[in-house]
Scaffold this active site. Structure first.
Site, PDB file in Angstrom:
ATOM      1  N   SER A  85       0.812  -1.220   0.000  1.00 22.90           N
ATOM      2  CA  SER A  85       0.000   0.000   0.000  1.00 22.90           C
ATOM      3  C   SER A  85       0.841   1.264   0.000  1.00 22.90           C
ATOM      4  O   SER A  85       0.359   2.323  -0.402  1.00 22.90           O
ATOM      5  CB  SER A  85      -0.945   0.003   1.201  1.00 22.90           C
ATOM      6  OG  SER A  85      -1.885  -1.034   1.064  1.00 22.90           O
ATOM      7  N   GLU A 258      -9.769   7.346   2.543  1.00 14.54           N
ATOM      8  CA  GLU A 258      -9.473   5.930   2.349  1.00 14.54           C
ATOM      9  C   GLU A 258     -10.440   5.017   3.104  1.00 14.54           C
ATOM     10  O   GLU A 258     -10.632   5.156   4.320  1.00 14.54           O
ATOM     11  CB  GLU A 258      -8.050   5.622   2.839  1.00 14.54           C
ATOM     12  CG  GLU A 258      -7.665   4.166   2.555  1.00 14.54           C
ATOM     13  CD  GLU A 258      -6.451   3.684   3.335  1.00 14.54           C
ATOM     14  OE1 GLU A 258      -6.117   4.280   4.370  1.00 14.54           O
ATOM     15  OE2 GLU A 258      -5.850   2.682   2.905  1.00 14.54           O
ATOM     16  N   HIS A 267      -6.949  -9.611   4.167  1.00 17.74           N
ATOM     17  CA  HIS A 267      -5.758 -10.267   4.739  1.00 17.74           C
ATOM     18  C   HIS A 267      -6.201 -11.366   5.714  1.00 17.74           C
ATOM     19  O   HIS A 267      -5.575 -12.422   5.793  1.00 17.74           O
ATOM     20  CB  HIS A 267      -4.891  -9.265   5.501  1.00 17.74           C
ATOM     21  CG  HIS A 267      -3.978  -8.458   4.644  1.00 17.74           C
ATOM     22  ND1 HIS A 267      -2.822  -8.956   4.088  1.00 17.74           N
ATOM     23  CD2 HIS A 267      -4.041  -7.155   4.263  1.00 17.74           C
ATOM     24  CE1 HIS A 267      -2.219  -7.998   3.389  1.00 17.74           C
ATOM     25  NE2 HIS A 267      -2.940  -6.900   3.483  1.00 17.74           N
ATOM     26  N   ASP A 305      -5.560   0.636  -4.394  1.00 17.62           N
ATOM     27  CA  ASP A 305      -4.106   0.542  -4.581  1.00 17.62           C
ATOM     28  C   ASP A 305      -3.697  -0.823  -5.117  1.00 17.62           C
ATOM     29  O   ASP A 305      -2.675  -0.976  -5.761  1.00 17.62           O
ATOM     30  CB  ASP A 305      -3.383   0.871  -3.272  1.00 17.62           C
ATOM     31  CG  ASP A 305      -3.965   0.132  -2.071  1.00 17.62           C
ATOM     32  OD1 ASP A 305      -4.961  -0.612  -2.216  1.00 17.62           O
ATOM     33  OD2 ASP A 305      -3.422   0.313  -0.960  1.00 17.62           O
ATOM     34  N   HIS A 306      -4.531  -1.834  -4.840  1.00 23.34           N
ATOM     35  CA  HIS A 306      -4.277  -3.214  -5.278  1.00 23.34           C
ATOM     36  C   HIS A 306      -5.467  -4.050  -4.829  1.00 23.34           C
ATOM     37  O   HIS A 306      -6.291  -3.578  -4.042  1.00 23.34           O
ATOM     38  CB  HIS A 306      -2.994  -3.773  -4.638  1.00 23.34           C
ATOM     39  CG  HIS A 306      -2.982  -3.615  -3.150  1.00 23.34           C
ATOM     40  ND1 HIS A 306      -3.767  -4.370  -2.302  1.00 23.34           N
ATOM     41  CD2 HIS A 306      -2.336  -2.729  -2.355  1.00 23.34           C
ATOM     42  CE1 HIS A 306      -3.580  -3.977  -1.064  1.00 23.34           C
ATOM     43  NE2 HIS A 306      -2.724  -2.968  -1.062  1.00 23.34           N
TER      44      HIS A 306
HETATM   45 MG    MG Z   1      -4.247   1.604   3.354  1.00 23.63          MG
HETATM   46 ZN    ZN Z   2      -2.711  -4.987   2.644  1.00 22.31          ZN
END
Ligand code: MG
Ligand code: ZN
Length: 369
Positions: A85, A258, A267, A305-306
Site C-alpha cells: 500500500s 481511504e 488479509h 491501490d491493489h
Molecule cells: Mg491503506
Molecule cells: Zn494490505
C-alpha cells in the site's frame, strides 16, 4: 490515441523537484471542463470481487454504480508485480513507481513532492481522511517521506511540518505518546493554529469545525475498530470534509479519503467483514457524490491501490449468503477498477498504470509540465 501512448511512458517517475520542471512524462491535455476540486477515494485492497460482494450483499445499487466513467488500473510497483500500500499510494500521490514500503519516496530514495504538497503550495485547501491511523501507509504517502512505512512516529512529524487543513483518522498515540522523543505533536499542531479533538472527547458527528482553523480529529489511539465493531465515522467525515475544505480556500481543494480496512478484512480472509467495510466505504462515497453533484466543480475518483486476497465469489452463493474464498492472505497483481464522476471524469476511461491517476489529476488541475 494520445492516452494509449501515455500509458507506455507513464512508468517513468517524476523526480523531486522536477514535477515542475522537465521529465520523461508528458501529461495528457485535459479536454472539456476542468475541476476546481479533486477528491480521491481509495478502497485499500478493493478489487472487482470486493466490489461485487458488496453489490450482491446490498441487494440494490451501490453508490459506486452511479459513476458514469470506469477504467482499469495496473498496480505493480517498481520492482514487484505485487505492490504494497505504500508504493501503491505513492503512485497516486507522486506519479512514481516505487519500492514496496516507501512512503512519498521515489525508487531512488529521493522524496517526491506529492499532489497534496503541490496543492498546498498553490493555495488550495487539502485534507486526508482514513479508516485507519492517519500515519498508515495510504494517507502517509500523501504527506510524508520515509523509506519504511513502519516508522509511524517519524511519519507523524511530517503532519506537523505540513499542516493539512483537515485530518481525520486514528493513530493519536504517535502524536501525543511518543516513544522515540518527548515531543507532543498534538500540542505543537495546536500551537501552530490547528483545532484538535478526538474520539475520547467528542464523536465526529457532534462537531461543527470552524473553517477559520485547520481541523484534526483523531478517531483512535491506534487503529480504529472495524465497521462491524462500531466504527461509523467514515461516512460522517465524507459529509463534513468537502464542505469544510471548500470554505478553507477560494482556489479549490484536494482531498483523499481511504476505506482502509477492506484490505485488512481480506488479509484475514474474512468475507462478512470485507462486505461490511465495502458498504461502509460505499456510504462515504455516497456522501462525496452528493457534495460533488451539488457543487458541480468537483471531480471524484474512486480506485484501489491493489487487490487483496485473490478473493472469489464461489458456486453456491446467493445474495443472502455469499460464499467467499480467498486464495492468499496477501495482495495480488490483478488490475483494479477506477470510477470517475464530475468535470474531467472522461480522462479516466480505459486501461492504464496507477501512476496515470496522478498525471491525469495534475493535468485536470491545470498544472501541466
Ligand atoms: Mg491503506
Ligand atoms: Zn494490505
Amino acid at each position: 490515441m494520445k492516452l494509449l501512448i501515455l500509458n507506455l511512458i507513464a512508468v517513468f517517475c517524476a523526480f523531486f523537484p522536477s514535477t515542475t520542471g522537465s521529465n520523461t512524462h508528458s501529461s495528457p491535455s485535459a479536454p472539456g471542463r476542468k475541476p476546481k476540486n479533486i477528491i480521491l477515494l481509495i478502497g485499500d485492497g478493493m478489487g472487482l470481487a470486493q466490489v461485487s460482494a458488496g453489490q450482491y450483499a446490498h441487494q440494490k445499487a451501490l453508490n459506486l454504480d452511479k459513476f458514469p466513467v470506469t477504467g482499469l488500473s495496473r498496480t505493480q510497483s517498481a520492482k514487484h508485480l505485487i505492490t504494497d500500500s505504500a508504493a501503491g499510494a505513492t503512485a497516486f500521490s507522486c506519479g512514481c513507481k516505487t519500492i514496496n514500503t516507501y512512503i512519498g519516496m521515489d525508487a531512488k530514495q529521493k522524496p517526491c513532492k506529492t499532489i497534496l504538497e503541490q496543492a498546498l503550495d498553490k493555495g488550495l485547501a487539502v485534507g486526508l481522511v482514513a479508516a485507519c491511523s492517519i500515519t498508515h501507509a495510504t494517507p502517509a504517502s500523501f504527506i510524508a517521506h520515509v523509506n519504511d512505512r513502519a516508522e509511524t512516529e517519524q511519519i507523524a512529524k511530517f503532519f506537523v511540518d505540513t499542516q493539512a487543513d483537515l485530518l481525520i483518522g486514528g493513530g493519536m498515540k504517535y502524536f501525543n505518546q511518543r516513544k522515540t522523543d518527548q515531543r507532543n505533536l498534538a500540542t505543537e499542531m495546536t500551537q501552530k493554529g490547528a483545532v484538535i479533538s478526538d474520539f475520547s472527547r467528542q464523536t465526529l458527528s457532534d462537531i461543527q469545525p470552524d473553517p477559520k482553523y485547520p481541523f484534526v480529529w483523531f478517531s483512535a489511539e491506534g487503529e480504529p475498530p472495524a465497521a462491524a465493531k462500531g466504527r461509523d465515522y467514515l461516512p460522517v467525515a465524507a459529509r463534513l470534509a468537502p464542505a469544510f475544505l471548500k470554505q478553507r480556500s477560494e482556489k479549490g481543494f484536494f482531498m483523499m479519503l481511504e476505506g482502509s480496512q477492506i484490505d485488512w478484512a481480506c488479509h484475514d480472509k474474512n468475507g462478512p467483514r470485507e462486505i461490511s467495510e465495502m458498504l461502509d466505504f460505499d456510504q462515504a462515497i455516497g456522501a462525496i457524490l452528493d457534495f460533488a453533484a451539488q457543487d458541480g466543480e468537483t471531480l471524484v475518483i474512486v480506485t484501489a491501490d491493489h487487490e487483496t486476497g485473490g478473493m472469489t465469489l464461489e458456486q453456491g452463493s446467493s445474495s443472502d449468503s455469499i460464499a467467499i474464498n480467498f486464495n492468499t492472505n496477501y495482495h495480488t497483481a490483478s488490475m483494479v477498477p477506477v470510477y470517475a464522476f464530475g468535470p474531467g471524469a472522461e480522462l479516466f476511461n480505459g486501461m492504464y498504470e496507477n501512476t496515470e491517476i496522478y498525471y491525469r489529476m495534475r493535468a485536470l488541475f491545470g498544472w501541466g509540465e
